[in-house]
Design a protein around this motif. Structure first.
Motif, short mmCIF file in Angstrom:
data_model
loop_
_atom_site.label_atom_id
_atom_site.label_comp_id
_atom_site.label_asym_id
_atom_site.label_seq_id
_atom_site.Cartn_x
_atom_site.Cartn_y
_atom_site.Cartn_z
N TYR A 244 23.19 28.20 80.68
CA TYR A 244 22.87 28.32 79.26
C TYR A 244 22.93 26.95 78.59
CZ TYR A 244 27.98 28.23 78.48
OH TYR A 244 29.31 27.88 78.44
N GLY A 245 22.67 26.92 77.30
CA GLY A 245 22.65 25.65 76.58
C GLY A 245 21.34 24.90 76.74
N HIS A 246 20.24 25.65 76.87
CA HIS A 246 18.91 25.05 77.04
C HIS A 246 18.10 25.22 75.76
CE1 HIS A 246 19.70 24.67 81.32
NE2 HIS A 246 20.04 25.95 81.36
N GLY A 281 26.59 26.96 84.42
CA GLY A 281 26.58 25.67 83.75
C GLY A 281 26.16 25.75 82.29
N ASN A 282 26.83 24.94 81.46
CA ASN A 282 26.46 24.77 80.06
C ASN A 282 25.79 23.41 79.93
OD1 ASN A 282 26.23 24.50 77.29
ND2 ASN A 282 28.42 24.64 76.85
N TYR A 283 24.53 23.41 79.47
CA TYR A 283 23.75 22.16 79.39
C TYR A 283 23.67 21.61 77.97
CZ TYR A 283 23.04 22.78 84.26
OH TYR A 283 23.30 22.88 85.62
N TRP A 305 27.63 13.53 74.78
CA TRP A 305 28.56 13.97 75.82
C TRP A 305 29.65 14.82 75.20
CZ3 TRP A 305 33.78 13.80 76.75
CH2 TRP A 305 34.20 14.13 78.04
N LYS A 306 30.07 15.86 75.96
CA LYS A 306 31.18 16.69 75.53
C LYS A 306 31.83 17.30 76.76
CE LYS A 306 32.43 20.44 72.35
NZ LYS A 306 31.93 21.42 71.35
N GLU A 307 33.13 17.43 76.74
CA GLU A 307 33.86 18.04 77.84
C GLU A 307 33.30 19.43 78.13
OE1 GLU A 307 36.60 17.99 80.86
OE2 GLU A 307 36.41 16.39 79.36
N GLY A 308 33.04 19.70 79.41
CA GLY A 308 32.54 21.01 79.82
C GLY A 308 31.03 21.14 79.82
N VAL A 309 30.31 20.11 79.35
CA VAL A 309 28.85 20.13 79.33
C VAL A 309 28.32 19.29 80.48
CG1 VAL A 309 26.80 19.44 78.04
CG2 VAL A 309 28.70 20.56 76.85
#
Length: 400
Positions: A244-246, A281-283, A305-309
């Motif tokens: 996700y995160g697209h 994955g988180n994009y 940038w971010k932790e977990g991405v």
């Protein structure tokens, strides 16, 4: 049944590998203007051409449609299925240059960036033989009582007719927007089908696991949900989600050699991405982005940038507007083996990336800029040549 015949000459051009970037600001998100089909035919004859140096790839124009050829899939080594955005599916004989429409499609909504999207063919062991009856998979935009959305279906192909149609998946996105439907199709080695779904114009839904928007979907071939999907047992998440995160992923390709799933997606103003898709994955979109707002110079999100991405393997600023991709594995362009090749709409070229062993970009080349075409899709042919399509309706073959 509509049948069309063509007398086509070899079209060859010199390919431009320049790194020079356009100075114009080009938007990645747009509404595609509808194209009018001629009453007599959905196709028109291609034009004549010029000669290219022998050491560069040659571009042969095979056929031209009066519509956007959005996706392609080989039935066998000489037969190609082509999805046309306005809602038709064509079968092209690459030897005779004849094309026929396939009947039996579901109801398709052609609106904005939606329409008939990708087409893919699944055969046992991926065998491209005429003896097997293939499943034809299609992604397309459709309606639900609450929204416009992206759907996946499949059918058997019986001559020029789709039969035994099955709707496998309808994304729950809750959006009536006409943008960011995605969508491409890919198969892995283990009997799964993947499709990409855009954020449907509602940014925050890409971080909302209770929505299919802005995600990569993983299903079994019959549309059922694999129990090893990352959110299968999560009460507040969609079980079909693989990543996700697209924003708007329009390229999706499973490299059978490395068993990695690649994707590319449109950023806003800058920040297009190429990613390796991983389970759960988180994009990042829209929290993490390299892109800018369309109406200002303000960056989208909280930073790059971010932790977990998960980080992109490549980002493009300015945007090239990538719309499809493959990992090349063939003999015709042997020096390209393992390279990621994307089509580009906004900057109008074929983009080739060579990665090193650490997944860093070691080389980038840009081809076909002299054609000034919006390149929509790309597929490797059984003979290891490349077939690309353009928004102007052209079906082109790239050879040596």
């Amino acid at each position: 049944m509509l049948t069309c015949d063509f007398n086509v000459k070899l079209h060859t051009v010199q390919l431009d590998c320049s790194y020079k970037r356009s100075i114009r600001t080009l938007l990645c998100t747009f509404l595609i203007a509808p194209l009018v089909l001629t009453p007599a035919s959905a196709f028109s004859s291609p034009s004549s051409n010029e000669q290219a140096p022998a050491n560069l790839p040659l571009v042969e124009e095979l056929i031209r449609f009066n519509d956007i050829p959005w996706g392609t899939a080989f039935l066998d080594k000489n037969t190609l299925l082509v999805s046309l955005k306005r809602g038709k599916l064509a079968k092209v004989d690459l030897k005779s240059r004849k094309a026929q429409f396939i009947e039996g499609l579901p109801s398709i909504i052609n609106i904005g960036q939606g329409g008939l999207l990708d087409v893919a063919v699944y055969k046992e062991e991926n065998a491209l033989t005429e003896a097997t009856s293939p499943w034809v998979y299609l992604t397309y935009s459709t309606t639900t009582p609450k929204s416009l959305t992206t759907a996946l279906g499949r059918a058997k192909l019986n001559k020029d007719q789709l039969v035994n149609w099955e709707t496998l998946f309808v994304a729950d996105t809750g959006s009536d927007s006409t943008v960011h439907f995605g969508s491409r199709i890919a198969f892995d080695n283990d009997g799964h089908v993947y499709i990409s779904v855009g954020d449907r114009g509602i940014r925050n839904n890409a971080q909302n696991l209770s929505s299919h928007a802005g995600s990569t979907i993983r299903l079994k071939l019959d549309g059922s949900v694999p129990k090893d999907n990352p959110f299968y047992h999560s009460e507040n998440a969609k079980a079909e989600i693989w990543s996700y995160g697209h924003r708007n992923p329009q390229g999706l390709f499973y490299d059978r050699t490395t068993q990695r799933l690649w994707s590319n997606e449109h950023g806003p103003r800058g920040g297009d991405e190429i990613n390796v898709i991983k389970k759960g994955g988180n994009y990042g979109w829209p929290t993490v982005s390299y892109g800018k707002e369309y109406w200002s110079l303000k960056s989208v999100g909280e930073g790059t940038w971010k932790e977990g991405v998960l980080d992109a393997k490549k980002e493009f600023t300015p945007s090239i507007a990538p719309s499809d991709l493959i990992v090349y594995r063939g003999e015709m362009f042997s020096e390209w083996n393992g390279d990621v090749i994307s089509t580009a709409l906004a900057l109008r070229h074929i983009n080739r990336l060579k990665f090193d062993s650490q997944d860093n970009v070691a080389e980038e080349k840009r081809y076909l800029r002299d054609l000034n075409e919006r390149f929509r899709s790309i597929i490797q042919a059984p003979d290891s040549s490349l077939i690309v399509t353009t928004d102007s309706g052209k079906l082109l073959r790239l050879t040596r």
